[in-house]
Write a protein that holds these residues in place. Structure first.
Motif, PDB file in Angstrom:
ATOM      1  N   GLY A 170       4.106  14.236   4.414  1.00  0.00           N
ATOM      2  CA  GLY A 170       3.732  15.514   3.909  1.00  0.00           C
ATOM      3  C   GLY A 170       4.187  15.737   2.605  1.00  0.00           C
ATOM      4  N   ARG A 171       4.186  14.846   1.604  1.00  0.00           N
ATOM      5  CA  ARG A 171       4.359  15.016   0.284  1.00  0.00           C
ATOM      6  C   ARG A 171       2.987  15.650  -0.301  1.00  0.00           C
ATOM      7  NH1 ARG A 171       5.906   9.410  -1.941  1.00  0.00           N
ATOM      8  NH2 ARG A 171       3.914   9.473  -3.023  1.00  0.00           N
ATOM      9  N   ALA A 172       3.337  16.607  -1.445  1.00  0.00           N
ATOM     10  CA  ALA A 172       2.223  17.404  -2.098  1.00  0.00           C
ATOM     11  C   ALA A 172       0.647  16.297  -2.334  1.00  0.00           C
ATOM     12  CB  ALA A 172       2.552  17.887  -3.348  1.00  0.00           C
TER      13      ALA A 172
ATOM     14  N   GLY B 185       6.097   1.769   3.541  1.00  0.00           N
ATOM     15  CA  GLY B 185       7.251   1.638   3.638  1.00  0.00           C
ATOM     16  C   GLY B 185       8.356   1.100   2.409  1.00  0.00           C
ATOM     17  N   LYS B 186       7.803   0.991   1.186  1.00  0.00           N
ATOM     18  CA  LYS B 186       8.445   0.366   0.219  1.00  0.00           C
ATOM     19  C   LYS B 186       9.773   0.821  -0.304  1.00  0.00           C
ATOM     20  CE  LYS B 186       4.963   1.046  -2.795  1.00  0.00           C
ATOM     21  NZ  LYS B 186       4.032   1.667  -2.110  1.00  0.00           N
ATOM     22  N   GLY B 187       9.808   2.582  -0.089  1.00  0.00           N
ATOM     23  CA  GLY B 187      11.064   3.277  -0.535  1.00  0.00           C
ATOM     24  C   GLY B 187      11.977   2.749   0.452  1.00  0.00           C
TER      25      GLY B 187
ATOM     26  N   CYS C 136       0.717  -1.219  -0.182  1.00  0.00           N
ATOM     27  CA  CYS C 136       0.013   0.096   0.144  1.00  0.00           C
ATOM     28  C   CYS C 136       0.926   1.422  -0.001  1.00  0.00           C
ATOM     29  CB  CYS C 136      -0.773  -0.163   1.392  1.00  0.00           C
ATOM     30  SG  CYS C 136      -2.194   1.284   1.294  1.00  0.00           S
ATOM     31  N   PRO C 137       0.448   2.372  -0.709  1.00  0.00           N
ATOM     32  CA  PRO C 137       1.154   3.469  -0.659  1.00  0.00           C
ATOM     33  C   PRO C 137       1.159   4.013   1.038  1.00  0.00           C
ATOM     34  CG  PRO C 137      -0.540   3.969  -1.865  1.00  0.00           C
ATOM     35  CD  PRO C 137      -0.841   2.448  -1.698  1.00  0.00           C
ATOM     36  N   GLY C 138       2.376   4.351   1.372  1.00  0.00           N
ATOM     37  CA  GLY C 138       2.860   4.836   2.550  1.00  0.00           C
ATOM     38  C   GLY C 138       3.339   3.716   3.403  1.00  0.00           C
TER      39      GLY C 138
ATOM     40  N   ASN D  58      -7.698   8.225  -1.564  1.00  0.00           N
ATOM     41  CA  ASN D  58      -8.154   7.789  -2.936  1.00  0.00           C
ATOM     42  C   ASN D  58      -6.951   6.817  -3.435  1.00  0.00           C
ATOM     43  OD1 ASN D  58      -9.393   7.582  -5.504  1.00  0.00           O
ATOM     44  ND2 ASN D  58      -8.146   9.429  -6.141  1.00  0.00           N
ATOM     45  N   ARG D  59      -5.573   7.182  -3.100  1.00  0.00           N
ATOM     46  CA  ARG D  59      -4.974   6.191  -3.273  1.00  0.00           C
ATOM     47  C   ARG D  59      -4.932   4.917  -2.572  1.00  0.00           C
ATOM     48  NH1 ARG D  59      -0.475   9.928  -1.503  1.00  0.00           N
ATOM     49  NH2 ARG D  59       1.287   8.282  -1.433  1.00  0.00           N
ATOM     50  N   ILE D  60      -5.275   4.760  -1.355  1.00  0.00           N
ATOM     51  CA  ILE D  60      -5.445   3.333  -0.679  1.00  0.00           C
ATOM     52  C   ILE D  60      -6.673   2.666  -1.331  1.00  0.00           C
ATOM     53  CG2 ILE D  60      -6.013   2.297   1.524  1.00  0.00           C
ATOM     54  CD1 ILE D  60      -4.693   4.639   2.763  1.00  0.00           C
TER      55      ILE D  60
ATOM     56  N   PRO E  53       4.522  -3.737 -10.919  1.00  0.00           N
ATOM     57  CA  PRO E  53       3.020  -3.460 -11.680  1.00  0.00           C
ATOM     58  C   PRO E  53       2.103  -3.023 -10.366  1.00  0.00           C
ATOM     59  CG  PRO E  53       3.529  -5.715 -11.490  1.00  0.00           C
ATOM     60  CD  PRO E  53       4.679  -5.245 -10.885  1.00  0.00           C
ATOM     61  N   ARG E  54       1.147  -2.212 -10.944  1.00  0.00           N
ATOM     62  CA  ARG E  54       0.104  -1.958  -9.921  1.00  0.00           C
ATOM     63  C   ARG E  54      -1.426  -2.240 -10.285  1.00  0.00           C
ATOM     64  NH1 ARG E  54       1.037   3.179  -5.933  1.00  0.00           N
ATOM     65  NH2 ARG E  54       3.367   3.446  -6.279  1.00  0.00           N
ATOM     66  N   ASN E  55      -1.348  -2.668 -11.603  1.00  0.00           N
ATOM     67  CA  ASN E  55      -2.593  -3.278 -12.214  1.00  0.00           C
ATOM     68  C   ASN E  55      -2.395  -4.174 -13.164  1.00  0.00           C
ATOM     69  OD1 ASN E  55      -2.098  -2.101 -14.534  1.00  0.00           O
ATOM     70  ND2 ASN E  55      -2.942  -0.227 -14.231  1.00  0.00           N
TER      71      ASN E  55
END
Ligand code: ADP
Length: 177
Positions: free
Chosen positions: A125-127, A12-14, A8-10, A136-138, A84-86
């Motif tokens: 706090g990214r844009a 900790g993948k990075g 999921c976004p956020g 929406n991203r989740i 990939p994401r889809n």
């Protein structure tokens, strides 16, 4: 070593990709970072991608096709973070891997509870880390990305709970590779 970092976004993948990249000495490729860089440089692709990123939507698949093709062709080993994401992207990914005679080593799936994830992103706090965009991203992750996991052989997937010390999560990932 050809690794995919999904989650999921956020989640900790990075952070975990960077640690693995240093440990195995293989490039960390994050389409999200590449896209943000193009947005900053105001390139044609960047301007196109910006509209999607700021809404928390996936950018159209054809924008990433050349980037991914280039990466797989030119690197000997990689950690692909956020791709990939889809369904369309996973088909493309398998096709390129076959063309380039590459073997997928492992898919690392990082997991954590939604509330932990949202809290982390709000702190970052990214844009595109506002409450509405995060939601929406989740949602898109659950609807489009989670279902592609069944397209990997079960034995290729390593699920790691991304909660606690960064270093211990890193150790756990390594122990599963
Ligand atoms: P996060 O995983 O926290 O969403 P990323 O940096 O990976 O952060 O992605 C940021 C944005 O870049 C996404 O919301 C999306 O708009 C775009 N993006 C990243 N990876 C992809 C992808 N594989 N396909 C389409 N869009 C992507």
């Amino acid at each position: 070593m050809h690794l995919l970092m999904l989650g999921c976004p956020g989640v900790g993948k990075g952070t975990q990709s960077k640690l693995l990249s240093e440990f195995f000495n293989i490039p960390h490729i994050a389409p999200g970072n590449i896209l943000r860089d193009l947005v900053k440089k105001k390139t044609k692709t960047g301007k196109l991608a910006e509209k999607y990123i700021e809404k928390g939507e996936l950018v159209p698949d054809d924008i990433l096709v050349y980037i991914i093709q280039d990466v797989i062709h030119n690197s000997n080993g990689f950690i692909l973070d956020g791709y990939p994401r889809n369904k369309q992207q996973i088909k493309f990914f398998f096709e390129i891997m076959r063309q380039e005679s590459r073997q997928l080593t492992k898919v690392i799936l990082l997991v954590a509870d939604d509330d932990i994830i949202v809290e982390r992103m709000l702190k970052r706090g990214r844009a595109d880390d506002t409450k509405e965009v995060i939601k929406n991203r989740i949602e898109i992750y659950k609807k489009e990305t989670l279902p592609i996991l069944e397209m990997f052989p079960y034995s290729k997937i390593a699920i790691v709970e991304s909660v606690g010390e960064e270093k211990s999560i890193h150790e756990e990932i390594k122990s599963l590779l």
